[in-house]
Design an enzyme around this catalytic site. Structure first.
Site, mmCIF file in Angstrom:
data_model
loop_
_atom_site.group_PDB
_atom_site.id
_atom_site.type_symbol
_atom_site.label_atom_id
_atom_site.label_comp_id
_atom_site.label_asym_id
_atom_site.label_seq_id
_atom_site.Cartn_x
_atom_site.Cartn_y
_atom_site.Cartn_z
ATOM 1 N N LYS A 188 -15.862 -81.897 3.813
ATOM 2 C CA LYS A 188 -16.337 -83.133 4.433
ATOM 3 C C LYS A 188 -15.585 -83.404 5.728
ATOM 4 O O LYS A 188 -16.192 -83.682 6.772
ATOM 5 C CB LYS A 188 -16.128 -84.293 3.444
ATOM 6 C CG LYS A 188 -17.058 -85.448 3.645
ATOM 7 C CD LYS A 188 -16.831 -86.514 2.576
ATOM 8 C CE LYS A 188 -17.467 -86.134 1.250
ATOM 9 N NZ LYS A 188 -17.050 -87.022 0.148
ATOM 10 N N GLY A 232 -20.361 -85.118 -6.484
ATOM 11 C CA GLY A 232 -20.278 -86.158 -7.496
ATOM 12 C C GLY A 232 -19.084 -86.051 -8.433
ATOM 13 O O GLY A 232 -18.937 -86.842 -9.352
ATOM 14 N N HIS A 239 -32.309 -52.559 -29.278
ATOM 15 C CA HIS A 239 -33.692 -52.095 -29.144
ATOM 16 C C HIS A 239 -34.539 -53.143 -28.430
ATOM 17 O O HIS A 239 -35.245 -52.847 -27.464
ATOM 18 C CB HIS A 239 -34.260 -51.785 -30.532
ATOM 19 C CG HIS A 239 -35.684 -51.341 -30.516
ATOM 20 N ND1 HIS A 239 -36.726 -52.221 -30.703
ATOM 21 C CD2 HIS A 239 -36.236 -50.129 -30.293
ATOM 22 C CE1 HIS A 239 -37.859 -51.547 -30.606
ATOM 23 N NE2 HIS A 239 -37.587 -50.273 -30.370
ATOM 24 N N ARG A 259 -35.380 -42.108 -20.700
ATOM 25 C CA ARG A 259 -34.860 -41.895 -22.048
ATOM 26 C C ARG A 259 -35.970 -41.313 -22.906
ATOM 27 O O ARG A 259 -36.936 -41.999 -23.185
ATOM 28 C CB ARG A 259 -34.409 -43.217 -22.666
ATOM 29 C CG ARG A 259 -33.380 -44.011 -21.869
ATOM 30 C CD ARG A 259 -33.247 -45.373 -22.552
ATOM 31 N NE ARG A 259 -32.138 -46.160 -22.041
ATOM 32 C CZ ARG A 259 -32.274 -47.111 -21.117
ATOM 33 N NH1 ARG A 259 -33.462 -47.368 -20.603
ATOM 34 N NH2 ARG A 259 -31.222 -47.805 -20.717
ATOM 35 N N ARG A 290 -33.311 -37.545 -19.551
ATOM 36 C CA ARG A 290 -32.178 -37.354 -20.455
ATOM 37 C C ARG A 290 -32.665 -36.767 -21.770
ATOM 38 O O ARG A 290 -33.631 -37.269 -22.359
ATOM 39 C CB ARG A 290 -31.487 -38.692 -20.728
ATOM 40 C CG ARG A 290 -30.325 -38.553 -21.701
ATOM 41 C CD ARG A 290 -29.609 -39.860 -21.940
ATOM 42 N NE ARG A 290 -30.428 -40.786 -22.727
ATOM 43 C CZ ARG A 290 -30.034 -42.002 -23.035
ATOM 44 N NH1 ARG A 290 -28.867 -42.462 -22.619
ATOM 45 N NH2 ARG A 290 -30.806 -42.789 -23.754
ATOM 46 N N GLU A 296 -20.185 -40.536 -19.861
ATOM 47 C CA GLU A 296 -20.130 -41.782 -20.633
ATOM 48 C C GLU A 296 -19.014 -41.774 -21.658
ATOM 49 O O GLU A 296 -18.920 -42.657 -22.497
ATOM 50 C CB GLU A 296 -21.478 -42.072 -21.284
ATOM 51 C CG GLU A 296 -22.073 -40.899 -22.013
ATOM 52 C CD GLU A 296 -23.536 -41.124 -22.408
ATOM 53 O OE1 GLU A 296 -23.939 -42.288 -22.537
ATOM 54 O OE2 GLU A 296 -24.255 -40.128 -22.597
ATOM 55 N N GLY A 315 -23.121 -43.270 -17.289
ATOM 56 C CA GLY A 315 -23.766 -44.149 -18.272
ATOM 57 C C GLY A 315 -22.787 -45.256 -18.585
ATOM 58 O O GLY A 315 -21.971 -45.171 -19.488
ATOM 59 N N THR A 316 -22.850 -46.312 -17.785
ATOM 60 C CA THR A 316 -21.770 -47.305 -17.848
ATOM 61 C C THR A 316 -21.811 -48.166 -19.106
ATOM 62 O O THR A 316 -20.810 -48.789 -19.432
ATOM 63 C CB THR A 316 -21.782 -48.192 -16.596
ATOM 64 O OG1 THR A 316 -23.110 -48.643 -16.367
ATOM 65 C CG2 THR A 316 -21.282 -47.420 -15.393
ATOM 66 N N ASN A 317 -22.960 -48.222 -19.788
ATOM 67 C CA ASN A 317 -22.955 -48.987 -21.043
ATOM 68 C C ASN A 317 -22.040 -48.312 -22.059
ATOM 69 O O ASN A 317 -21.123 -48.931 -22.597
ATOM 70 C CB ASN A 317 -24.363 -49.094 -21.626
ATOM 71 C CG ASN A 317 -25.301 -49.869 -20.734
ATOM 72 O OD1 ASN A 317 -24.859 -50.591 -19.838
ATOM 73 N ND2 ASN A 317 -26.583 -49.713 -20.952
ATOM 74 N N ASP A 318 -22.299 -47.019 -22.297
ATOM 75 C CA ASP A 318 -21.457 -46.307 -23.259
ATOM 76 C C ASP A 318 -20.049 -46.103 -22.723
ATOM 77 O O ASP A 318 -19.086 -46.187 -23.473
ATOM 78 C CB ASP A 318 -22.085 -44.952 -23.605
ATOM 79 C CG ASP A 318 -23.043 -45.077 -24.783
ATOM 80 O OD1 ASP A 318 -22.802 -45.954 -25.638
ATOM 81 O OD2 ASP A 318 -24.025 -44.329 -24.841
HETATM 82 P P1 ADP Z 1 -19.807 -87.914 -2.154
HETATM 83 O O1 ADP Z 1 -18.883 -86.797 -1.862
HETATM 84 O O2 ADP Z 1 -19.889 -88.259 -3.590
HETATM 85 O O3 ADP Z 1 -21.140 -87.715 -1.499
HETATM 86 P P2 ADP Z 1 -19.077 -89.569 0.056
HETATM 87 O O4 ADP Z 1 -17.667 -89.692 0.429
HETATM 88 O O5 ADP Z 1 -19.903 -88.670 0.890
HETATM 89 O O6 ADP Z 1 -19.161 -89.193 -1.473
HETATM 90 O O7 ADP Z 1 -19.700 -91.011 0.086
HETATM 91 C C1 ADP Z 1 -20.936 -91.289 -0.500
HETATM 92 C C2 ADP Z 1 -21.758 -92.140 0.415
HETATM 93 O O8 ADP Z 1 -21.084 -93.311 0.766
HETATM 94 C C3 ADP Z 1 -22.098 -91.507 1.733
HETATM 95 O O9 ADP Z 1 -23.207 -90.665 1.648
HETATM 96 C C4 ADP Z 1 -22.411 -92.690 2.578
HETATM 97 O O10 ADP Z 1 -23.736 -93.103 2.380
HETATM 98 C C5 ADP Z 1 -21.463 -93.726 2.056
HETATM 99 N N1 ADP Z 1 -20.321 -93.807 2.931
HETATM 100 C C6 ADP Z 1 -19.163 -93.151 2.868
HETATM 101 N N2 ADP Z 1 -18.345 -93.481 3.886
HETATM 102 C C7 ADP Z 1 -19.032 -94.377 4.634
HETATM 103 C C8 ADP Z 1 -18.774 -95.086 5.836
HETATM 104 N N3 ADP Z 1 -17.617 -94.945 6.492
HETATM 105 N N4 ADP Z 1 -19.709 -95.904 6.312
HETATM 106 C C9 ADP Z 1 -20.878 -96.047 5.651
HETATM 107 N N5 ADP Z 1 -21.191 -95.419 4.526
HETATM 108 C C10 ADP Z 1 -20.284 -94.586 4.019
HETATM 109 MG MG MG Z 2 -25.284 -43.352 -23.644
HETATM 110 MG MG MG Z 3 -21.398 -87.298 0.317
#
Ligand code: ADP
Ligand code: MG
Ligand code: MG
Length: 888
Positions: free
Chosen positions: A31, A109, A460, A566, A622, A749, A770-773
């Site tokens: 970021k 997230g 199989h 085979r 084979r 193998e 024959g890398t499996n065996d």
């Molecule tokens: P994540 O990594 O979970 O996406 P972010 O740090 O990108 O979290 O923040 C999530 C959201 O928060 C961003 O997409 C943006 O919409 C909002 N946000 C973060 N910083 C700012 C800021 N300085 N001004 C306005 N919105 C912000």
């Molecule tokens: Mg074999």
């Molecule tokens: Mg973000």
């Protein structure tokens, strides 16, 4: 005091030239690096600064900030105040910031972000005045307290959200921002009381204290349960740490001329050009992703705020041109003005990856080499097989080994005859067996997919399904099959005959019900990419195939010959199986020869068809490999049937069957050991091969047979078998008055074969690994029994990958390398190749390429994957691409 660090701890961006660049992801996180790079491109980014990721571990270990960090942050804050003309904690014109996590590799997230930091009872009044918008000021304050409570005080968000919803209902408004200001004020008061009550601490009013609390909390979010799990799942190092970004707030909640959103520069599922995303007016960041409000498709922003929209389109073009890749962007519009808040490489499906790469070449953004280099080979699976549409809800039943890729739906059927009948009628069925055997083959052909409770990747069911190009999940966990009761149980649920199932052989997942499938599509983009890949690679790609149908399909996929045919699979059907059993049950050489005489024309016809299907390309056949008892009947009914067919007593058949049983059949009488003990088998097979080859050659067909002797341990075995094959070849060529050039070689193998490869190469013209065996014998590990502990080994990090899926370079690979070197020392033109599942696994393909092998051979659907992987390996060798890049 001077800092002991040689690098700065804090990096400014958003004004003039940024201190950092996109190349500094390790320090700034993805970021922070993106914000710095955007600044340098002249893209509007709110000013801010990034605290370097290496500080994360200092904080996690000592739970305090080094004094030089404090001073650098304070200096940066002053610079931020100067850049914005606002004051942090200032009552008239307050500066608000967001405090955002961001590691070098995106972990969406997983970590924390706090918005609107700097608000307190004094600054909120300043914000009201400055914006002339009380609703906005208090909405921001309310959000800040909620986020701070959750992130810094670790309180659940639910009670806060619950109170908010109650207020909204009482006030009869649908959006938070429309709450009467008085109510918002009351809410903030209430929230602070909750914080005091639940955490025992008063909500901090001092913005500086707020800031340090937030920085520490963001660092600590590196070690939350979910972040740790995420890193484990994606194989990311814990040592990375997260950076912290402190960014001046811009406000999307200032009215209907403001908003916030996320967008890709191209459609991440199809690759189609044009913005693809969502936005909300009068809202702040997390509203778009949290699902609390109905978002609008980005195309509608064009009508609502046309200027901001066209500016966003322009930013998308600038960023794509600069990064030369699809971007996933986050933005905010404050009173009509666009600010970019994040940009990163956009994740995409296989379809989108291919289309985007090809179109970027025609747009002049990237070269053909780069296009080839950036597609993860395994993503091609999505273009070659149907895939499950994950847009709809799915009901997962269990997971097993991903034995043969592709997705399919069908009703459950528990025996092969029924599967065959229904399949012929055009009904979609999934054949379910405890494990399959040759007797199930006719039912497997007519099924959409195969599901078994036992057996490994080389069982199989798995081998046959891959050959047939049908999805298969093997060794499904916790699955208890009652074949006669026509049902199975799993996780306390019962699935009966006729119930719908959906199976994904690429992931090993089994779902209840009929899921929507997305059909495969080998479109123009795919053809383009594969053409470029073929021009770049040196390694040849062959296919493992034993039927003409497979051979034809593989040619469509670009196979350049058969690397493993085979022969035993040819015996698993109808009359052939009976003749085969007669041969096995024969009491003497004469009896065996007469049974083999029946098999000869059958084999000859098979080989002729295969040679024709692969005309112009080598076909490596084979000789018989598996332990003989695999061909024998198992249950009483079948034994009785066989006894009748062969005019023998049931006792006789039972006795012979039992006498052939081995304690450890994989290490027993199999491979070339069969041909040593029963030379007439080798002779019959050689005759069938050469007669077929002569027939095709005499009709002007180009045949290139390669005869492969399996499971050689000593050169003496090879010599004896080779003698038979050569004698028969001479005989047939004399009889037919035509000579067909051929090669005679062996499968490597067994470790002993690898260790004595110099001796074997004196006799053998090619090696096929024959890398499996070879994996089984090197590890002393049976693939089919490994399920009991291999998952734990992986979980506990005792081994990094399943050695049956990814070639174990350190162990098995060392043997392969040794064998290649020893072999080529004796015979410089020794042809080298690999067959077995690893032949289509991208990393293993690169390994083979590096060893200078001539070809890899894999199942039909993996041929394009191997072609692409081979091209990437060639590029890596040229230094044009980083080997790890396309596969992450
Ligand atoms: P994540 O990594 O979970 O996406 P972010 O740090 O990108 O979290 O923040 C999530 C959201 O928060 C961003 O997409 C943006 O919409 C909002 N946000 C973060 N910083 C700012 C800021 N300085 N001004 C306005 N919105 C912000
Ligand atoms: Mg074999
Ligand atoms: Mg973000």
């Amino acid at each position: 005091m001077t800092s002991p660090y040689t690098q700065p701890l804090v990096y400014f961006f958003g004004q003039g030239r940024a201190d950092g660049t996109a190349a500094m992801k390790d320090v700034l996180g993805g970021k922070g690096a993106g914000l710095a790079e955007m600044t340098n491109l002249g893209i509007p980014v709110p000013p801010g600064f990034t605290i370097a990721a290496p500080l994360c571990h200092t904080d996690l270990e000592t739970h305090q900030f080094p004094p030089w960090l404090r001073s650098q942050v304070e200096t940066s804050l002053q610079r931020l105040e100067a850049a914005t003309g606002r004051q942090f904690g200032g009552g008239d014109n307050p500066l608000l910031v967001s405090v955002r996590s961001g590691a070098a590799v995106s972990m969406p997230g997983m970590m924390e972000t706090i918005l609107n930091l700097g608000l307190n009872d004094t600054t909120v009044a300043g914000l009201e005045k400055q914006s002339s918008n009380s609703a906005f000021a208090w909405d921001s304050y309310r959000r800040f307290v909620t986020m701070y409570a959750a992130v810094v005080f670790d309180l659940a968000k639910a009670p806060f959200e619950h109170r908010l919803e109650e207020m909204r209902l009482a006030a009869k408004v649908s959006r938070d921002i429309d709450l009467p200001v008085e109510q918002m004020k009351a809410l903030v008061k209430e929230y602070k009381a909750i914080v005091l009550k639940e955490s025992g601490h008063p909500f901090p009013e001092d913005p500086i204290e707020q800031l340090w609390g937030a920085i520490a909390a963001v660092f600590e979010s590196w070690n939350t349960r979910r972040a740790i799990d995420y890193r484990k799942l994606h194989d990311l190092p814990d040592a990375m740490g997260t950076a912290v970004n402190i960014v001046t707030m811009v406000f999307g909640n200032l009215g209907e001329d403001s908003g916030t959103g996320v967008t890709f520069t191209r459609d991440p599922s199809t690759g189609a050009r044009g913005l693809y995303g969502e936005y909300l007016l009068n809202a702040q960041g997390e509203d778009v992703v949290s699902g609390t409000r109905n978002v609008e498709p980005i195309s509608q922003l064009k009508d609502k705020l046309p200027q901001a929209y066209s500016e966003l389109e322009r930013m998308a073009r600038v960023l794509e041109r600069h990064f030369r890749d699809v971007q996933d962007m986050e933005f905010t519009i404050e009173r009509g003005r666009l600010y970019m808040l994040q940009t990163r490489r956009g994740q995409r499906t296989g379809h989108a990856a291919v289309r985007t790469a090809v179109e970027m070449v025609s747009e002049g953004l990237i070269s053909e080499e780069e296009a080839v280099a950036r597609i993860p080979p395994n993503d091609l699976n999505q273009l070659l097989h149907p895939t499950i549409d994950h847009a709809a809800a799915l009901d997962l039943l269990t997971t097993g080994l991903p034995a043969s890729p592709g997705a399919a739906c069908g009703t459950a059927v528990f025996d092969a005859d029924m599967a065959e009948q229904m399949g012929r009628r055009g009904e979609a069925v999934i054949l379910i067996r405890r494990e399959t055997s040759p007797e199930d083959f006719h039912g497997m052909i007519q099924s959409r997919a195969i599901l078994t409770a036992r057996g490994g990747m080389t069982s199989h069911a798995a081998v046959v399904a891959r050959g047939l190009g049908k999805p298969c999940v093997a060794s499904a966990q916790g699955m208890d099959v009652d074949e006669s009761g026509r049902k199975f149980e799993v996780g306390g649920r019962t699935i009966r005959e006729g119930d719908w199932l959906t199976l994904d052989g690429g992931t090993g997942r089994v779902y209840s019900g009929q899921a929507a499938l997305i059909p495969p599509e080998m479109n123009e983009y795919f053809t383009k990419i594969m053409g470029w890949a073929d021009r770049l690679r040196h390694l040849r790609v062959r296919v493992n195939a034993e039927t003409p149908a497979d051979a034809h399909r593989a040619r469509d996929f670009g196979a350049e010959g058969i690397g493993l045919c085979r022969t035993e699979h040819m015996f698993f059907e109808g009359d052939r199986l009976i003749a085969m059993r007669e041969m096995i049950l024969a009491e003497d050489t004469e009896g065996r020869k007469s049974a083999l005489a029946k098999l000869l024309p059958i084999q000859r016809t098979d080989f002729e068809a295969i040679f024709r299907a692969m005309e112009g390309f080598p076909v490596c056949i084979r000789l018989l490999d598996p332990p003989l008892h695999e061909f024998l009947p198992k249950d009483a009914e079948e034994i009785a049937g066989l006894a009748r067919a062969l005019n023998r007593t049931v006792e006789h058949v039972t006795r012979v069957t039992e006498s052939l049983a081995e304690t450890n059949p994989m290490l027993g009488l199999r491979g070339c050991r069969l041909g040593i003990i029963y030379p007439e088998i080798t002779a019959m097979q050689a005759r069938a091969i050469f007669e077929a080859a002569c027939t095709v050659a005499s009709r002007k067909g180009r045949v290139m047979p390669e005869v492969m002797i399996p499971l050689t341990a000593t050169v003496v075995e090879f010599r004896q078998q080779a003698l038979i094959v050569r004698q028969i070849a001479e005989e047939v060529f004399r009889e037919r008055q035509i000579t067909v050039p051929y090669l005679l070689g062996t499968m490597i193998e067994l470790p002993r074969a690898a260790l004595t490869a110099d001796e074997i190469a004196r006799e053998a013209q090619f090696f096929s690994f024959g890398t499996n065996d070879l994996t089984q014998t090197t590890w002393g590990l049976s693939r089919d029994d490994a399920g009991r502990f291999l998952p734990q080994y992986l979980e506990r990090g005792i081994i990094p990958d399943d050695p049956f899926q990814v070639l174990d370079e350190a162990g098995v690979g060392k043997l392969i390398q040794l064998a290649c070197e020893l072999g080529r020392k004796t015979r410089p033109d020794l042809k080298l190749g690999i067959c077995g599942e690893h032949g289509g696994e991208p990393r293993s393909v690169a390994f083979c390429d590096d060893l200078g092998m001539n070809y890899v051979s894999c199942s039909p659907f993996r041929v394009p994957i191997a072609r692409l992987a081979a091209a990437q390996s060639a590029l890596a060798a040229r230094g044009t691409m980083d080997r790890t890049r396309a596969t992450v």
